[in-house]
Design a protein around this motif. Structure first.
Motif, PDB file in Angstrom:
ATOM      1  N   TRP A  74      60.676 105.678  54.959  1.00 32.39           N
ATOM      2  CA  TRP A  74      59.726 105.805  53.846  1.00 32.39           C
ATOM      3  C   TRP A  74      58.283 105.860  54.333  1.00 32.39           C
ATOM      4  O   TRP A  74      57.387 106.293  53.599  1.00 32.39           O
ATOM      5  CB  TRP A  74      59.869 104.610  52.891  1.00 32.39           C
ATOM      6  CG  TRP A  74      59.635 103.289  53.567  1.00 32.39           C
ATOM      7  CD1 TRP A  74      60.559 102.476  54.143  1.00 32.39           C
ATOM      8  CD2 TRP A  74      58.368 102.650  53.770  1.00 32.39           C
ATOM      9  NE1 TRP A  74      59.965 101.361  54.693  1.00 32.39           N
ATOM     10  CE2 TRP A  74      58.612 101.438  54.486  1.00 32.39           C
ATOM     11  CE3 TRP A  74      57.049 102.969  53.440  1.00 32.39           C
ATOM     12  CZ2 TRP A  74      57.593 100.568  54.847  1.00 32.39           C
ATOM     13  CZ3 TRP A  74      56.035 102.098  53.803  1.00 32.39           C
ATOM     14  CH2 TRP A  74      56.315 100.911  54.502  1.00 32.39           C
TER      15      TRP A  74
ATOM     16  N   ALA B 279      60.625 110.272  44.634  1.00 28.67           N
ATOM     17  CA  ALA B 279      59.266 110.194  45.164  1.00 28.67           C
ATOM     18  C   ALA B 279      59.151 111.016  46.437  1.00 28.67           C
ATOM     19  O   ALA B 279      60.109 111.151  47.197  1.00 28.67           O
ATOM     20  CB  ALA B 279      58.888 108.742  45.443  1.00 28.67           C
TER      21      ALA B 279
ATOM     22  N   ASP C  82      57.153 111.010  49.914  1.00 28.78           N
ATOM     23  CA  ASP C  82      56.333 110.226  50.844  1.00 28.78           C
ATOM     24  C   ASP C  82      55.583 111.191  51.758  1.00 28.78           C
ATOM     25  O   ASP C  82      56.184 112.092  52.355  1.00 28.78           O
ATOM     26  CB  ASP C  82      57.217 109.297  51.681  1.00 28.78           C
ATOM     27  CG  ASP C  82      57.936 108.271  50.821  1.00 28.78           C
ATOM     28  OD1 ASP C  82      57.322 107.762  49.875  1.00 28.78           O
ATOM     29  OD2 ASP C  82      59.120 107.985  51.096  1.00 28.78           O
TER      30      ASP C  82
ATOM     31  N   ARG D 132      50.322 108.226  51.453  1.00 28.99           N
ATOM     32  CA  ARG D 132      50.425 108.217  49.988  1.00 28.99           C
ATOM     33  C   ARG D 132      51.869 108.459  49.583  1.00 28.99           C
ATOM     34  O   ARG D 132      52.680 108.959  50.377  1.00 28.99           O
ATOM     35  CB  ARG D 132      49.504 109.267  49.352  1.00 28.99           C
ATOM     36  CG  ARG D 132      49.858 110.695  49.677  1.00 28.99           C
ATOM     37  CD  ARG D 132      48.891 111.676  49.024  1.00 28.99           C
ATOM     38  NE  ARG D 132      47.562 111.563  49.564  1.00 28.99           N
ATOM     39  CZ  ARG D 132      47.135 112.232  50.634  1.00 28.99           C
ATOM     40  NH1 ARG D 132      47.962 113.055  51.291  1.00 28.99           N
ATOM     41  NH2 ARG D 132      45.913 112.091  51.071  1.00 28.99           N
ATOM     42  N   GLN D 133      52.143 108.142  48.317  1.00 25.70           N
ATOM     43  CA  GLN D 133      53.459 108.419  47.742  1.00 25.70           C
ATOM     44  C   GLN D 133      53.261 109.032  46.361  1.00 25.70           C
ATOM     45  O   GLN D 133      52.519 108.502  45.531  1.00 25.70           O
ATOM     46  CB  GLN D 133      54.289 107.135  47.622  1.00 25.70           C
ATOM     47  CG  GLN D 133      55.696 107.367  47.084  1.00 25.70           C
ATOM     48  CD  GLN D 133      56.460 106.066  46.880  1.00 25.70           C
ATOM     49  OE1 GLN D 133      56.145 105.283  45.987  1.00 25.70           O
ATOM     50  NE2 GLN D 133      57.482 105.842  47.708  1.00 25.70           N
TER      51      GLN D 133
ATOM     52  N   ARG E  93      55.127 109.871  42.928  1.00 26.12           N
ATOM     53  CA  ARG E  93      56.330 109.509  42.178  1.00 26.12           C
ATOM     54  C   ARG E  93      56.408 110.305  40.892  1.00 26.12           C
ATOM     55  O   ARG E  93      55.387 110.652  40.295  1.00 26.12           O
ATOM     56  CB  ARG E  93      56.326 107.999  41.870  1.00 26.12           C
ATOM     57  CG  ARG E  93      56.383 107.132  43.123  1.00 26.12           C
ATOM     58  CD  ARG E  93      56.244 105.654  42.790  1.00 26.12           C
ATOM     59  NE  ARG E  93      54.957 105.339  42.188  1.00 26.12           N
ATOM     60  CZ  ARG E  93      53.840 105.124  42.868  1.00 26.12           C
ATOM     61  NH1 ARG E  93      53.847 105.202  44.191  1.00 26.12           N
ATOM     62  NH2 ARG E  93      52.718 104.837  42.250  1.00 26.12           N
TER      63      ARG E  93
ATOM     64  N   SER F 291      54.564 107.156  38.189  1.00 23.88           N
ATOM     65  CA  SER F 291      53.319 107.493  38.878  1.00 23.88           C
ATOM     66  C   SER F 291      52.264 106.415  38.684  1.00 23.88           C
ATOM     67  O   SER F 291      51.338 106.287  39.482  1.00 23.88           O
ATOM     68  CB  SER F 291      52.787 108.836  38.373  1.00 23.88           C
ATOM     69  OG  SER F 291      52.548 108.778  36.967  1.00 23.88           O
TER      70      SER F 291
ATOM     71  N   GLU G 247      53.739 101.290  41.581  1.00 21.19           N
ATOM     72  CA  GLU G 247      54.681 101.244  42.691  1.00 21.19           C
ATOM     73  C   GLU G 247      55.823 100.271  42.393  1.00 21.19           C
ATOM     74  O   GLU G 247      55.720  99.429  41.504  1.00 21.19           O
ATOM     75  CB  GLU G 247      53.964 100.817  43.969  1.00 21.19           C
ATOM     76  CG  GLU G 247      52.933 101.813  44.473  1.00 21.19           C
ATOM     77  CD  GLU G 247      52.332 101.379  45.795  1.00 21.19           C
ATOM     78  OE1 GLU G 247      52.721 100.309  46.296  1.00 21.19           O
ATOM     79  OE2 GLU G 247      51.479 102.112  46.322  1.00 21.19           O
TER      80      GLU G 247
END
Length: 427
Positions: free
Chosen positions: A301, A390, A392, A402-403, A405, A409, A412
């Motif tokens: 991740w 998501a 990554d 950053r991620q 989603r 969004s 987290e």
């Protein structure tokens, strides 16, 4: 007979005669309004008339519908530190009535560990929502100072009189127009969006509604009420069930992927479909530094990767805050020698197929995952399954910066909290 007894006898005679004469008189009683916590109108009735009354608005006998409309009362509190938050009545900008509530907060600059406010409405009495929790929502109207926002950095909660709190993150799906602007937008938060069962919240004895603020913001809200509402507002997308073979070569052929893409961050497109034995995933990812991930297995991740979580039991509580045995989290390490990892089993899915192709804007990927590796998942047509995905994004060092989603969004933690997921519907 003495004088005292004579006077008493005369007074009794006069009162008796007055009562006899009163029987012959008609008293003209007009309609009378008595105002209290409830407003009831009493009318003059004939012997065989049926009494009626005009009550306050209610939902199946629940009357405490108004949380805020005009005034800052002792039913409303907020963090005292003015460096963290200010809340004032706005007599100019209001959706209805005479005023609205203007809230401005700054968690970082104010060096605030926690910022919040609460509404103890109905004189802080315990509110019993047990019979209407699945058919009502908290509604309010909101506007910004001119900015356009697709979400708000908020968490919201109901608290009971034992001190138990049931929090849920604010979701863009709560905003009816999809975004907040300088004009009024309706916000609807279903009561069933709160994790009532998971937190053991006593929904029959609610003390207050709480808003927890994060980051910074400037907002005007008005007319906070409880309204009738059924269903849920979780984001949804459709996954195709197909009998056609899918060629795992990294080249995304739109004819192979029949349904519209699931869009993440309005840039990255993901396609999902199933056959009797496999789940197929394809994605077109925008990435300035594509295929950068120096981590392995449970840590993938932390670089370029795709993560998704799925609840394989369509009957599970959508607002659960902990993973069930039927919930899985899967990761795909997006590098030249890509592979698939199952966090629940703490192992690679060795019989999965993955192909990644780098391009000018980022990369494309196609994946085939045997359903036997996801709890022997058997998706059924027409059913909705909890799902979140998501992207990554790693930088040049191969570490995530950053991620992005899909459903959560705003917050987290979907890898721990299924209440943040959306819904995948099998077509």
């Amino acid at each position: 007979m003495n004088d005292f007894k004579i006077i008493a006898l005369l007074l009794f005679t006069l009162l008796f005669e007055s009562a006899l004469h009163a029987q012959d008189k008609v008293i003209d009683l007009n309609e009378v309004t008595i105002t209290g916590q409830k407003k009831t109108v009493f009318k003059e009735l004939s012997l065989y008339d049926v009494a009626d009354s005009i009550d306050e608005p209610n939902i199946e006998g629940f009357y405490a519908l108004n949380l805020f409309n005009d005034n800052l009362s002792n039913e409303i509190w907020f963090t005292k530190n003015k460096n963290c938050i200010t809340a004032n009545v706005d007599n100019v900008n209001h959706f209805a009535g005479k005023s609205a509530l203007k809230i401005k907060w700054d968690k970082m600059s104010g060096e605030c560990n926690w910022i919040g406010m609460g509404f103890g409405w109905n004189s802080w009495l315990g509110k019993d929502l047990s019979s209407i929790s699945d058919k009502t929502a908290i509604q309010f109207y909101a506007k910004t100072n001119g900015d356009t926002l697709s979400n708000l950095p908020l968490a919201i909660a109901l608290e009971d009189y034992s001190g138990t709190q049931a929090y849920t993150g604010f979701s863009k799906t709560f905003i009816q127009s999809g975004k907040l602007t300088g004009t009024w937008s309706k916000v609807i938060i279903p009561i069933n969006a709160f994790p009532i069962k998971q937190t053991d919240l006593d929904i029959s004895n609610i003390k207050q509604f709480i808003i927890q603020f994060e980051a910074t913001g400037d907002l005007i809200i008005d007319e906070i009420t409880i309204i009738p509402f059924t269903g849920n507002l979780k984001p949804k997308f459709s996954a195709q069930k197909t009998s056609k073979p899918v060629n795992i070569d990294g080249n995304i052929n739109i004819e192979e992927w029949e349904l519209a893409a699931l869009s993440i961050n309005e840039k990255n497109n993901v396609f999902i479909q199933f056959d009797a034995n496999n789940m197929y995933l394809a994605a077109q990812i925008i990435d300035e530094h594509a295929l950068m991930n120096k981590f392995e297995d449970a840590d993938i991740w932390n670089g370029d990767a795709i993560e998704f979580s799925v609840g394989t039991n369509a009957e599970a509580d959508l607002n659960r805050t902990r993973y069930l045995l039927s919930d899985f989290q899967i990761g795909i390490k997006c590098v030249e020698n890509a592979y698939v990892y199952n966090w629940k089993n703490k192992s690679k899915i060795t019989n999965a197929e993955v192909k990644v192709l780098k391009n000018n804007s980022g990369y494309s990927i196609e994946v085939k995952i045997p359903l036997s590796s996801i709890g022997d998942f058997k998706p059924e047509l027409g059913k909705a399954y909890g799902f979140e995905i998501a992207i990554d994004d790693g930088d040049q060092s191969g570490k995530r910066i950053r991620q992005h989603r899909w459903a959560s969004s705003h917050m987290e933690g979907f890898n721990l909290n299924p209440s943040l997921w959306g819904l995948m519907i099998i077509k």
